[in-house]
Design a protein around this motif. Sequence first.
Motif, short mmCIF file in Angstrom:
data_model
loop_
_atom_site.label_atom_id
_atom_site.label_comp_id
_atom_site.label_asym_id
_atom_site.label_seq_id
_atom_site.Cartn_x
_atom_site.Cartn_y
_atom_site.Cartn_z
N ALA A 77 3.12 10.77 -8.68
CA ALA A 77 2.40 11.06 -9.93
C ALA A 77 1.63 12.37 -9.80
CB ALA A 77 1.46 9.90 -10.28
N GLU A 78 0.98 12.59 -8.66
CA GLU A 78 0.26 13.85 -8.44
C GLU A 78 1.21 15.03 -8.45
OE1 GLU A 78 -1.95 13.42 -4.81
OE2 GLU A 78 -3.40 12.05 -5.71
N TRP A 130 2.38 1.83 -3.38
CA TRP A 130 1.34 2.34 -4.27
C TRP A 130 1.03 3.80 -3.96
CZ3 TRP A 130 -3.64 4.01 -2.88
CH2 TRP A 130 -4.48 4.32 -3.96
N LYS A 131 0.89 4.11 -2.65
CA LYS A 131 0.54 5.48 -2.24
C LYS A 131 1.68 6.45 -2.62
CE LYS A 131 -2.34 8.26 -0.25
NZ LYS A 131 -3.60 8.58 -0.87
N LYS A 148 3.75 6.09 -5.12
CA LYS A 148 3.66 6.28 -6.57
C LYS A 148 2.56 7.29 -6.92
CE LYS A 148 5.50 1.82 -8.04
NZ LYS A 148 5.18 0.51 -8.65
N CYS A 149 1.44 7.19 -6.23
CA CYS A 149 0.33 8.11 -6.47
C CYS A 149 0.74 9.54 -6.13
CB CYS A 149 -0.89 7.75 -5.63
SG CYS A 149 -1.77 6.30 -6.23
N ARG A 153 2.24 15.69 -11.94
CA ARG A 153 1.11 16.31 -12.65
C ARG A 153 1.01 17.78 -12.28
NH1 ARG A 153 -4.19 14.69 -10.32
NH2 ARG A 153 -3.65 16.45 -9.04
N TYR A 159 0.84 -1.20 0.00
CA TYR A 159 0.00 0.00 0.00
C TYR A 159 0.88 1.26 0.00
CZ TYR A 159 -3.02 3.74 1.60
OH TYR A 159 -3.67 4.94 1.71
#
Length: 105
Positions: free
Chosen positions: A91-92, A84-85, A87-88, A95, A81
């Motif tokens: 990515a944010e 994954w978090k 990476k998120c 962005r 988790y």
Amino acid sequence: WKLKCIKAEKERDDAKEDKSKLNTMLFDNLTLINDYKQRELILEKELLLMKEKSVKIESEKKQIEKDASFLVKQNKEVKDYLVWKTKCINAEKERDEAKEEKSKL
């Protein structure tokens, strides 16, 4: 005749003394046997308690192994988790940085 009587009385007294000694020995032996049987019962009881403790310890060991397995699985899920978090979040962040660059242009 008197000599025979004295000799017979002495043999009788010796036999009584021997009988008394044998009875004492018998009593002593029976006492020892009883003591050994009591000790044997105590040891059997201690052995039974040790077996019960062994069963309890084995049960606790299995529960600990089960708990440890669950924790290892849970730790892997938490790690997955977090990866994954992360990476998120990255990515944010990328962005947002891209939006910021786009708005500057």
